[in-house]
Scaffold this active site. Structure first.
Site, short mmCIF file in Angstrom:
data_model
loop_
_atom_site.label_atom_id
_atom_site.label_comp_id
_atom_site.label_asym_id
_atom_site.label_seq_id
_atom_site.Cartn_x
_atom_site.Cartn_y
_atom_site.Cartn_z
N LEU A 30 -90.41 -6.28 -16.23
CA LEU A 30 -90.10 -7.68 -15.96
C LEU A 30 -91.26 -8.61 -16.31
CD1 LEU A 30 -88.33 -7.18 -12.51
CD2 LEU A 30 -87.34 -7.13 -14.80
N GLY A 33 -89.78 -14.48 -17.94
CA GLY A 33 -88.39 -14.77 -18.35
C GLY A 33 -87.40 -14.19 -17.34
N HIS A 34 -87.62 -12.94 -16.92
CA HIS A 34 -86.73 -12.34 -15.92
C HIS A 34 -86.85 -13.07 -14.59
CE1 HIS A 34 -87.49 -8.72 -18.56
NE2 HIS A 34 -86.19 -8.70 -18.49
N VAL A 175 -87.74 -18.57 -21.71
CA VAL A 175 -89.11 -18.91 -21.29
C VAL A 175 -90.04 -18.51 -22.42
CG1 VAL A 175 -90.91 -18.52 -19.56
CG2 VAL A 175 -88.51 -18.53 -18.87
N MET A 183 -90.62 -15.05 -24.50
CA MET A 183 -91.07 -13.89 -23.73
C MET A 183 -90.08 -12.74 -23.88
SD MET A 183 -92.91 -15.18 -20.34
CE MET A 183 -94.20 -16.40 -20.45
#
Ligand code: PAF
Length: 279
Positions: A30, A33-34, A175, A183
């Site tokens: 992760l 972005g996540h 992101v 990302m």
């Protein structure tokens, strides 16, 4: 935060969650972005469930599957920090108990066969199958996906419409790093020199978007210029296309909602990115 590994544990834990549930499906490793998806899920629903499963069915190359970064402990720490309620981390044997070869598949024809689907045969069958299965396992009201995988989001939207799956889909903006690079877990594959080259994909998308916004409608010439720009920056272009945002069909000149999609190889990484353009 509770972590469960089996469907029975998952169902029991979900039934104890009060209020609406939003699911964020991930393959782990992760990054920010996540976490943006998790935060959006938190805004939309009282309960946030994150799944972490590196889905072998969506990998077209064994080497890519083996190399995919697995960082469960770090992922769990990040999710705990975000106040996630439940994390589902099934083992491969649980998801594909017999063998993937004899597992039921969900296929969204047409849109799955172009761009990433053309470069990675079978990829979107793997994605739609696992997402459908996760929806059935978790039974969320909402599911949140990143728009970085724009084609993936459209494939899942079509699947949800066609199969009348009662899940509301929400897309979250990409992101980016400061230099524009989207990302991605695959950015970890880049060495320092490749990392400097990588934002050329975003720059090619950006300059194409600027040209479209200034009224240039020669889509094939814009696509060709972008491919040349990417190649001269040191990327190995895979595809670059200007398409209708709603279904990735070829746009008419008066189309107002467009998406520009690009992909390129760089060392071990295959980078993908896109920009939506409203004219
Ligand atoms: O976007 C991803 O990370 C994966 O394709 C998904 C949606 C979790 C399915 O494995």
């Amino acid at each position: 935060m509770k972590q469960v590994e089996t469907v029975a544990q998952l169902r029991q834990a979900v039934s104890r969650l009060a209020g609406e549930t939003a699911l964020v499906p991930t393959m782990g490793n992760l990054h920010q972005g996540h976490l943006a998806l998790v935060r959006r899920a938190r805004e939309l629903a009282g309960q946030v469930v994150v799944s972490i499963f590196v889905n072998p069915m969506q990998f077209d190359r064994e080497q890519d599957l083996r190399a995919y970064p697995r960082t469960l402990d770090e992922d769990l720490a990040l999710l705990r920090n975000e106040g996630v309620d439940l994390v589902f981390t099934p083992a491969e044997k649980l998801v594909y108990p017999k063998s993937m070869a004899v597992h039921t598949r969900v296929e969204v024809p047409g849109i799955s066969d172009i761009f990433c689907g053309k470069s990675r045969p079978g990829h979107f069958v793997g994605v739609s199958t696992i997402v459908c299965k996760l929806f059935n396992m978790v039974q969320p009201r909402i599911a949140v996906f990143g728009k970085k995988d724009y084609q993936q989001l459209l494939v899942i939207k079509r699947m949800v419409e066609d199969l009348a799956i009662p899940v509301e889909l929400v897309g979250v903006d990409t992101v980016r790093e400061e230099d524009g690079l989207a990302m991605s877990s695959r950015n970890n594959y880049l060495d320092a020199r490749q990392r400097r080259i990588a934002p050329a994909l975003y720059r090619a998308l950006r300059s194409t978007a600027d040209a479209l916004e200034q009224g240039d409608k020669d889509f094939p010439a814009l696509e060709q210029a972008a491919v040349e720009r990417m190649a001269s920056a040191g990327l190995q272009p895979d595809y670059f296309g200007i398409r209708r945002a709603s279904d990735l069909g070829r746009p008419a000149v008066d189309e107002q909602e467009l998406v520009i999609l690009g992909a390129a190889f760089l060392g071990m990484a295959r980078l993908i990115d896109n920009l939506e353009v409203r004219l």
